[in-house]
Enzyme design. Structure first.
Site, mmCIF file in Angstrom:
data_model
loop_
_atom_site.group_PDB
_atom_site.id
_atom_site.type_symbol
_atom_site.label_atom_id
_atom_site.label_comp_id
_atom_site.label_asym_id
_atom_site.label_seq_id
_atom_site.Cartn_x
_atom_site.Cartn_y
_atom_site.Cartn_z
ATOM 1 N N ASP A 1 0.846 -1.198 0.000
ATOM 2 C CA ASP A 1 0.000 0.000 0.000
ATOM 3 C C ASP A 1 0.878 1.243 0.000
ATOM 4 O O ASP A 1 2.063 1.173 0.289
ATOM 5 C CB ASP A 1 -0.853 0.011 1.272
ATOM 6 C CG ASP A 1 -1.930 -1.050 1.201
ATOM 7 O OD1 ASP A 1 -2.134 -1.591 0.110
ATOM 8 O OD2 ASP A 1 -2.541 -1.316 2.247
ATOM 9 N N LYS B 1 -4.745 2.874 -3.703
ATOM 10 C CA LYS B 1 -5.836 3.378 -4.530
ATOM 11 C C LYS B 1 -5.309 4.440 -5.489
ATOM 12 O O LYS B 1 -4.560 5.336 -5.088
ATOM 13 C CB LYS B 1 -6.890 3.973 -3.613
ATOM 14 C CG LYS B 1 -8.162 4.310 -4.300
ATOM 15 C CD LYS B 1 -9.235 4.686 -3.275
ATOM 16 C CE LYS B 1 -10.405 5.300 -3.993
ATOM 17 N NZ LYS B 1 -10.515 6.733 -3.818
ATOM 18 N N MET C 1 -8.442 7.267 9.775
ATOM 19 C CA MET C 1 -8.970 7.900 8.555
ATOM 20 C C MET C 1 -9.885 9.082 8.880
ATOM 21 O O MET C 1 -10.960 9.217 8.318
ATOM 22 C CB MET C 1 -9.736 6.855 7.725
ATOM 23 C CG MET C 1 -8.841 5.741 7.224
ATOM 24 S SD MET C 1 -9.718 4.441 6.356
ATOM 25 C CE MET C 1 -10.231 3.391 7.703
HETATM 26 N N1 SAH Z 1 -4.158 -1.083 8.857
HETATM 27 C C1 SAH Z 1 -3.707 0.217 9.336
HETATM 28 C C2 SAH Z 1 -4.789 1.267 9.183
HETATM 29 C C3 SAH Z 1 -5.146 1.565 7.770
HETATM 30 S S1 SAH Z 1 -6.353 2.810 7.650
HETATM 31 C C4 SAH Z 1 -3.254 0.111 10.788
HETATM 32 O O1 SAH Z 1 -3.470 -0.937 11.428
HETATM 33 O O2 SAH Z 1 -2.653 1.052 11.282
HETATM 34 C C5 SAH Z 1 -5.358 4.223 7.383
HETATM 35 C C6 SAH Z 1 -5.344 5.115 8.598
HETATM 36 O O3 SAH Z 1 -4.455 4.625 9.585
HETATM 37 C C7 SAH Z 1 -4.865 6.507 8.330
HETATM 38 O O4 SAH Z 1 -5.879 7.313 7.761
HETATM 39 C C8 SAH Z 1 -4.503 6.970 9.714
HETATM 40 O O5 SAH Z 1 -5.639 7.299 10.450
HETATM 41 C C9 SAH Z 1 -3.917 5.707 10.313
HETATM 42 N N2 SAH Z 1 -2.448 5.678 10.179
HETATM 43 C C10 SAH Z 1 -1.706 4.780 9.538
HETATM 44 N N3 SAH Z 1 -0.376 5.055 9.654
HETATM 45 C C11 SAH Z 1 -0.303 6.171 10.397
HETATM 46 C C12 SAH Z 1 0.774 6.952 10.887
HETATM 47 N N4 SAH Z 1 2.054 6.659 10.621
HETATM 48 N N5 SAH Z 1 0.481 8.034 11.640
HETATM 49 C C13 SAH Z 1 -0.783 8.349 11.928
HETATM 50 N N6 SAH Z 1 -1.839 7.640 11.502
HETATM 51 C C14 SAH Z 1 -1.609 6.560 10.754
#
Ligand code: SAH
Length: 489
Positions: A248, A270, A384
């Site tokens: 991703d 995406k 998100m």
């Molecule tokens: N599977 C991922 C989440 C995917 S959804 C997990 O377990 O973390 C994507 C969202 O994850 C982003 O919109 C944000 O809200 C959060 N996110 C992912 N990486 C991040 C980071 N380094 N810092 C802050 N938020 C993060």
């Protein structure tokens, strides 16, 4: 080569250890595990050494070093704190052409004990010939992470089946391919999954039929939030072994850099204008086509694949198409961002539960959800949420969440550019807009968020605070900015 590497068979052979302290104890432990007959000479012994002596696992020579102790020994280890004594033992041993190791003294030693990665019966030894023990330790850590602990079972299994493998694959090239398959394929995967019977069954089944092309498989990898240090050892191994990496956009370049050099990396995030279902269909098609060609596919996702990662759907698809898979969990953004912002998600005084939620949902499906988010003693972690902050703030407040509930927004959590914004729920969206918060960001809401300024440790303002505190002429107020940023690069 300064030192000649060798692995000694000490089974039943006499080895003298001079000294009875903790260092000697460590040496004795590893000597015993290699089956040596250990003789420890010292006026005193640590409790564990005493135990070994009582159990007759070692022989104790009670007293100060005497030259005749060296009689009939194969090896000597001097582990006393007295350098003069060590020097004397080394001179006497060398006179008798006995190999001696003086602990932490390469000059006096005629053999050195390497750092090892123990995957018995596989043992990997590392030595810097005494020049750079720290580097040797680093190399060891690297190698530790490359080999899963099940590699030892794999080596034992291969050793047990060696004659059958030789018989079924008389041709050397075929045999090599078979061993490659054994190391990289489903037998090794079954051992990693603690299924030794299944591994043996797969090996026997493969041996009984002509060599086929390798079976493709997929590993679903949670790569964490960005800091490569938060990868698990299993994730690192998957990156090292995969032929194809489907990742991703959220997976950081620093992590992709750790992948095998010749692996093909495909970004499957995406695309502009593409809808989520099309993206997902494309990912499914890519996983299937590569796995069908016998390739090992790593499907790498940010955070954890099962937390807002559509990992479940991908596994359902793979199961439907009979593609074998495994799953490596990752550190999800809520946990990582909270840790790197100094926000304990639970706290005896402020929060007894945590809720992982997404701000990407429709309000009409939400009344029950929202009602259960109102407890003051629950920490809410919203994924998100950057584009939904106004909606989130208004909706929570409308449903009864107090406007003075603390929040912390962590943008680019765990990465060098991490920023943390904090304040009260009422005004959160305006504050985020003023500071141009962008995705990815994690929104934490609850009393624990107020601890962020106190517990911060990561990022430049944390470093600045430490500097300020060591500067006695500096007034503490001079660093407190009018706005609510506490840590930004
Ligand atoms: N599977 C991922 C989440 C995917 S959804 C997990 O377990 O973390 C994507 C969202 O994850 C982003 O919109 C944000 O809200 C959060 N996110 C992912 N990486 C991040 C980071 N380094 N810092 C802050 N938020 C993060």
């Amino acid at each position: 080569m300064k030192l000649y590497p060798l692995f000694a068979d000490l089974q039943g052979r006499r080895v003298l250890v001079v000294g009875g302290g903790p260092v000697a104890e460590r040496k004795v432990k590893s000597l015993l595990s290699s089956g040596a007959q250990v003789i420890v000479g010292s006026p005193t012994l640590t409790d564990p050494l005493q135990n070994h002596a009582q159990q007759r696992e070692i022989v104790h020579l009670n007293g100060c070093f005497e030259p005749h102790w060296l009689d009939a020994m194969w090896l000597v280890i001097a582990a006393t704190e007295d350098r003069d004594l060590n020097q004397r033992i080394a001179a006497l041993a060398t006179e008798r052409r006995l190999l001696i190791n003086v602990v932490d003294d390469p000059v006096l030693s005629t053999f050195q004990v390497p750092s090892i990665v123990d995957r018995a019966p596989l043992t990997i030894a590392i030595s810097s010939a005494g020049h750079a023990p720290v580097l040797a330790r680093r190399v060891r850590e690297r190698i530790e992470s490359l080999f899963d602990h099940s590699i030892g079972s794999l080596v034992s299994l291969a050793a047990r089946y060696r004659p059958s493998i030789r018989k079924a694959r008389p041709d050397l090239r075929q045999r090599r391919e078979f061993y490659d398959w054994l190391l990289d394929g489903p037998v090794s995967a079954a051992l990693r999954q603690q299924q030794p019977k299944q591994a043996e069954h797969l090996l026997e089944a493969a041996l009984s039929q002509p060599l086929k092309s390798p079976q493709g498989r997929v590993v679903l990898v949670g790569a964490g939030p960005g800091d490569p240090g938060l990868l698990t050892l299993n994730a690192l191994r998957a990156l090292n072994e995969a032929d194809i990496i489907l990742h991703d956009r959220l997976v950081s370049p620093a992590i992709l850099d750790l992948a095998r050099r010749d692996a093909v990396q495909i970004e499957v995030g995406k695309r502009p204008g593409e809808n989520h279902d099309h993206t997902q269909a494309r990912i499914h098609a890519l996983m299937l086509s590569h796995a069908s060609q016998g390739q090992f596919v790593a499907r790498v996702k940010g955070g954890d694949a099962f937390v807002f990662g559509r990992g479940g759907e991908e596994l359902e698809f793979l199961r439907e198409h009979n593609v074998p898979y495994e799953v490596v969990p990752g550190v999800t953004a809520a946990l990582a961002c909270a840790a790197y912002a100094g926000v304990p998600l639970t706290h005896r005084d402020y929060a007894q539960s945590v809720r992982l939620a997404t701000a990407h949902c429709r309000e009409d499906t939400l009344p029950d959800e929202l009602a259960s988010m109102l407890s003051e003693n629950q920490t809410l972690a919203f994924y998100m949420a950057v584009g939904q902050l106004e909606w989130l703030e208004q909706t929570l407040i409308r449903h009864g969440k107090p406007g003075d509930t603390p929040f912390a927004i962590i943008e680019n959590g765990t990465r060098p550019e991490q920023r943390v914004l904090h304040g009260n729920l009422l005004g959160m969206a305006i504050s985020a807009r003023e500071h141009q918060i962008v995705s990815p960001a994690m929104v934490l809401i609850g009393k624990v968020a107020a601890l962020a300024p106190k517990l911060e440790w990561f990022g430049t303002s944390a470093a600045a605070r430490v500097a300020d505190e060591t500067d006695l002429l500096h007034e503490p107020e001079s660093r407190s900015e009018a706005d609510s940023f506490i840590a930004c690069a």
